[in-house]
Design a protein around this motif. Structure first.
Motif, mmCIF file in Angstrom:
data_model
loop_
_atom_site.group_PDB
_atom_site.id
_atom_site.type_symbol
_atom_site.label_atom_id
_atom_site.label_comp_id
_atom_site.label_asym_id
_atom_site.label_seq_id
_atom_site.Cartn_x
_atom_site.Cartn_y
_atom_site.Cartn_z
ATOM 1 N N GLN A 168 0.832 -1.205 0.000
ATOM 2 C CA GLN A 168 0.000 0.000 0.000
ATOM 3 C C GLN A 168 0.868 1.257 0.000
ATOM 4 O O GLN A 168 0.556 2.227 -0.683
ATOM 5 C CB GLN A 168 -0.920 0.004 1.225
ATOM 6 C CG GLN A 168 -2.004 -1.034 1.162
ATOM 7 C CD GLN A 168 -2.735 -1.203 2.485
ATOM 8 O OE1 GLN A 168 -2.154 -1.020 3.560
ATOM 9 N NE2 GLN A 168 -4.009 -1.552 2.410
ATOM 10 N N GLU A 169 1.944 1.206 0.771
ATOM 11 C CA GLU A 169 2.848 2.356 0.814
ATOM 12 C C GLU A 169 3.459 2.613 -0.556
ATOM 13 O O GLU A 169 3.501 3.747 -1.035
ATOM 14 C CB GLU A 169 3.947 2.140 1.847
ATOM 15 C CG GLU A 169 4.925 3.294 1.911
ATOM 16 C CD GLU A 169 6.093 3.046 2.851
ATOM 17 O OE1 GLU A 169 6.802 4.026 3.141
ATOM 18 O OE2 GLU A 169 6.312 1.894 3.266
ATOM 19 N N PHE A 170 3.924 1.561 -1.223
ATOM 20 C CA PHE A 170 4.519 1.723 -2.550
ATOM 21 C C PHE A 170 3.486 2.255 -3.541
ATOM 22 O O PHE A 170 3.802 3.110 -4.362
ATOM 23 C CB PHE A 170 5.119 0.416 -3.059
ATOM 24 C CG PHE A 170 6.409 0.046 -2.401
ATOM 25 C CD1 PHE A 170 7.429 0.963 -2.249
ATOM 26 C CD2 PHE A 170 6.609 -1.238 -1.918
ATOM 27 C CE1 PHE A 170 8.625 0.631 -1.638
ATOM 28 C CE2 PHE A 170 7.801 -1.580 -1.306
ATOM 29 C CZ PHE A 170 8.807 -0.650 -1.156
ATOM 30 N N GLN A 171 2.262 1.754 -3.452
ATOM 31 C CA GLN A 171 1.216 2.246 -4.352
ATOM 32 C C GLN A 171 0.933 3.717 -4.088
ATOM 33 O O GLN A 171 0.779 4.505 -5.018
ATOM 34 C CB GLN A 171 -0.053 1.419 -4.200
ATOM 35 C CG GLN A 171 0.077 0.039 -4.801
ATOM 36 C CD GLN A 171 -1.157 -0.815 -4.566
ATOM 37 O OE1 GLN A 171 -1.935 -0.558 -3.663
ATOM 38 N NE2 GLN A 171 -1.322 -1.837 -5.393
ATOM 39 N N ARG A 172 0.851 4.104 -2.822
ATOM 40 C CA ARG A 172 0.594 5.500 -2.471
ATOM 41 C C ARG A 172 1.721 6.399 -2.963
ATOM 42 O O ARG A 172 1.474 7.430 -3.597
ATOM 43 C CB ARG A 172 0.437 5.655 -0.952
ATOM 44 C CG ARG A 172 0.222 7.108 -0.515
ATOM 45 C CD ARG A 172 0.144 7.249 1.004
ATOM 46 N NE ARG A 172 1.239 6.650 1.726
ATOM 47 C CZ ARG A 172 2.475 7.181 1.821
ATOM 48 N NH1 ARG A 172 2.757 8.316 1.240
ATOM 49 N NH2 ARG A 172 3.421 6.560 2.505
ATOM 50 N N VAL A 173 2.961 5.999 -2.715
ATOM 51 C CA VAL A 173 4.102 6.803 -3.155
ATOM 52 C C VAL A 173 4.109 6.901 -4.683
ATOM 53 O O VAL A 173 4.331 7.976 -5.245
ATOM 54 C CB VAL A 173 5.430 6.215 -2.619
ATOM 55 C CG1 VAL A 173 6.633 6.861 -3.281
ATOM 56 C CG2 VAL A 173 5.498 6.365 -1.107
ATOM 57 N N GLY A 174 3.821 5.801 -5.351
ATOM 58 C CA GLY A 174 3.765 5.819 -6.810
ATOM 59 C C GLY A 174 2.704 6.770 -7.333
ATOM 60 O O GLY A 174 2.955 7.536 -8.259
ATOM 61 N N ARG A 175 1.511 6.729 -6.724
ATOM 62 C CA ARG A 175 0.434 7.639 -7.136
ATOM 63 C C ARG A 175 0.844 9.085 -6.911
ATOM 64 O O ARG A 175 0.621 9.952 -7.754
ATOM 65 C CB ARG A 175 -0.847 7.337 -6.360
ATOM 66 C CG ARG A 175 -1.717 6.266 -6.973
ATOM 67 C CD ARG A 175 -3.083 6.204 -6.322
ATOM 68 N NE ARG A 175 -3.051 6.112 -4.869
ATOM 69 C CZ ARG A 175 -2.900 4.982 -4.170
ATOM 70 N NH1 ARG A 175 -2.760 3.840 -4.812
ATOM 71 N NH2 ARG A 175 -2.888 5.000 -2.852
ATOM 72 N N GLU A 176 1.438 9.358 -5.740
ATOM 73 C CA GLU A 176 1.857 10.730 -5.432
ATOM 74 C C GLU A 176 2.908 11.220 -6.420
ATOM 75 O O GLU A 176 2.864 12.359 -6.871
ATOM 76 C CB GLU A 176 2.379 10.815 -4.001
ATOM 77 C CG GLU A 176 1.292 10.689 -2.955
ATOM 78 C CD GLU A 176 1.835 10.548 -1.531
ATOM 79 O OE1 GLU A 176 3.062 10.652 -1.330
ATOM 80 O OE2 GLU A 176 1.019 10.318 -0.618
ATOM 81 N N LEU A 177 3.857 10.357 -6.750
ATOM 82 C CA LEU A 177 4.895 10.751 -7.715
ATOM 83 C C LEU A 177 4.293 10.980 -9.090
ATOM 84 O O LEU A 177 4.639 11.932 -9.781
ATOM 85 C CB LEU A 177 5.989 9.685 -7.797
ATOM 86 C CG LEU A 177 6.978 9.653 -6.659
ATOM 87 C CD1 LEU A 177 7.871 8.417 -6.773
ATOM 88 C CD2 LEU A 177 7.822 10.912 -6.630
ATOM 89 N N TYR A 178 3.382 10.106 -9.482
ATOM 90 C CA TYR A 178 2.795 10.222 -10.805
ATOM 91 C C TYR A 178 1.921 11.464 -10.931
ATOM 92 O O TYR A 178 1.937 12.142 -11.952
ATOM 93 C CB TYR A 178 1.980 8.973 -11.156
ATOM 94 C CG TYR A 178 1.366 9.083 -12.518
ATOM 95 C CD1 TYR A 178 2.153 8.907 -13.654
ATOM 96 C CD2 TYR A 178 0.034 9.416 -12.691
ATOM 97 C CE1 TYR A 178 1.617 9.055 -14.913
ATOM 98 C CE2 TYR A 178 -0.510 9.565 -13.946
ATOM 99 C CZ TYR A 178 0.283 9.381 -15.050
ATOM 100 O OH TYR A 178 -0.253 9.535 -16.301
ATOM 101 N N GLU A 179 1.163 11.776 -9.898
ATOM 102 C CA GLU A 179 0.198 12.875 -9.976
ATOM 103 C C GLU A 179 0.809 14.251 -9.721
ATOM 104 O O GLU A 179 0.113 15.251 -9.832
ATOM 105 C CB GLU A 179 -0.957 12.634 -9.001
ATOM 106 C CG GLU A 179 -1.854 11.496 -9.421
ATOM 107 C CD GLU A 179 -2.475 11.690 -10.804
ATOM 108 O OE1 GLU A 179 -2.744 12.833 -11.211
ATOM 109 O OE2 GLU A 179 -2.682 10.675 -11.487
ATOM 110 N N ASN A 180 2.086 14.335 -9.398
ATOM 111 C CA ASN A 180 2.677 15.651 -9.110
ATOM 112 C C ASN A 180 2.883 16.447 -10.394
ATOM 113 O O ASN A 180 2.620 15.965 -11.487
ATOM 114 C CB ASN A 180 3.990 15.491 -8.332
ATOM 115 C CG ASN A 180 5.109 14.923 -9.170
ATOM 116 O OD1 ASN A 180 5.284 15.285 -10.321
ATOM 117 N ND2 ASN A 180 5.893 14.035 -8.597
ATOM 118 N N GLU A 181 3.363 17.651 -10.249
ATOM 119 C CA GLU A 181 3.587 18.525 -11.409
ATOM 120 C C GLU A 181 5.059 18.570 -11.815
ATOM 121 O O GLU A 181 5.493 19.491 -12.487
ATOM 122 C CB GLU A 181 3.087 19.942 -11.109
ATOM 123 C CG GLU A 181 1.579 20.041 -11.021
ATOM 124 C CD GLU A 181 0.863 19.625 -12.305
ATOM 125 O OE1 GLU A 181 1.334 19.971 -13.407
ATOM 126 O OE2 GLU A 181 -0.169 18.941 -12.199
#
Length: 178
Positions: A26-39
């Motif tokens: 879950q942590e890896f998925q969250r970090v991945g989403r945060e990295l992907y969705e940033n500007e």
């Protein structure tokens, strides 16, 4: 003296309450989403959103629009949006043949790669087995869904027609035959 108190003060600071502990997945998925969705202009959805905003300008010259669409197609492919990338790149290729011949070779390269990615998804991912991607390819590694690889082959042949010394295109053409 003040510098020595900083670690003590940090240790005594109240800790905000935390939600239930995340599993590592879950942590890896969250970090991945945060990295992907940033500007960030280099990774994630930032470059894609910037290109989409530029393409909203109806006054863009056709050649500039086609260049931006080619870049956006590449961003879609990087984001694993293969079908979306293919649709945009194919549309761009149709227009580029008549309006931006200098872009055609690059589009052949991008379309070849996009079709190879589609072949990988339809064969290696959807039908994953112990033989997948092990050279020499045999048994379960042989693609049964041939259409994407055949389309990639057309694009690499078109590239090699203009630049027969292109070793990358030659290698990728060989992959389409496996």
């Amino acid at each position: 003296m003040g510098l020595h108190l900083a670690p003590l003060l940090l240790a005594l600071a109240p800790v905000p309450p935390q939600a239930a502990a995340e599993t590592p997945a879950q942590e890896f998925q969250r970090v991945g989403r945060e990295l992907y969705e940033n500007e960030n202009p280099f990774i994630g959805a930032g470059p894609r959103r910037a290109l989409e905003r530029q393409l909203e300008d109806s006054a863009l010259a056709l050649e500039k629009r086609l260049e931006l669409q080619a870049q956006l197609g590449k961003e879609y492919l990087k984001a694993a949006e293969v079908e979306r990338a293919l649709a945009l790149l194919e549309k761009t290729m149709e227009l580029a043949r008549a309006s931006a011949p200098g872009l055609v070779q690059r589009l052949h390269r991008q379309l070849g790669l996009a079709y190879l990615r589609q072949a990988e998804q339809q064969n290696c991912v959807a039908r994953h087995n112990a033989d997948c991607c092990i050279f020499p390819l045999k048994d379960g590694a042989i693609h049964t869904q041939r259409e994407p690889a055949l389309k990639a082959r057309e694009h690499y042949l078109a590239l090699l027609e203009k630049t027969p010394e292109d070793r990358e295109a030659l290698w990728l053409l060989n992959l389409t035959a496996m």
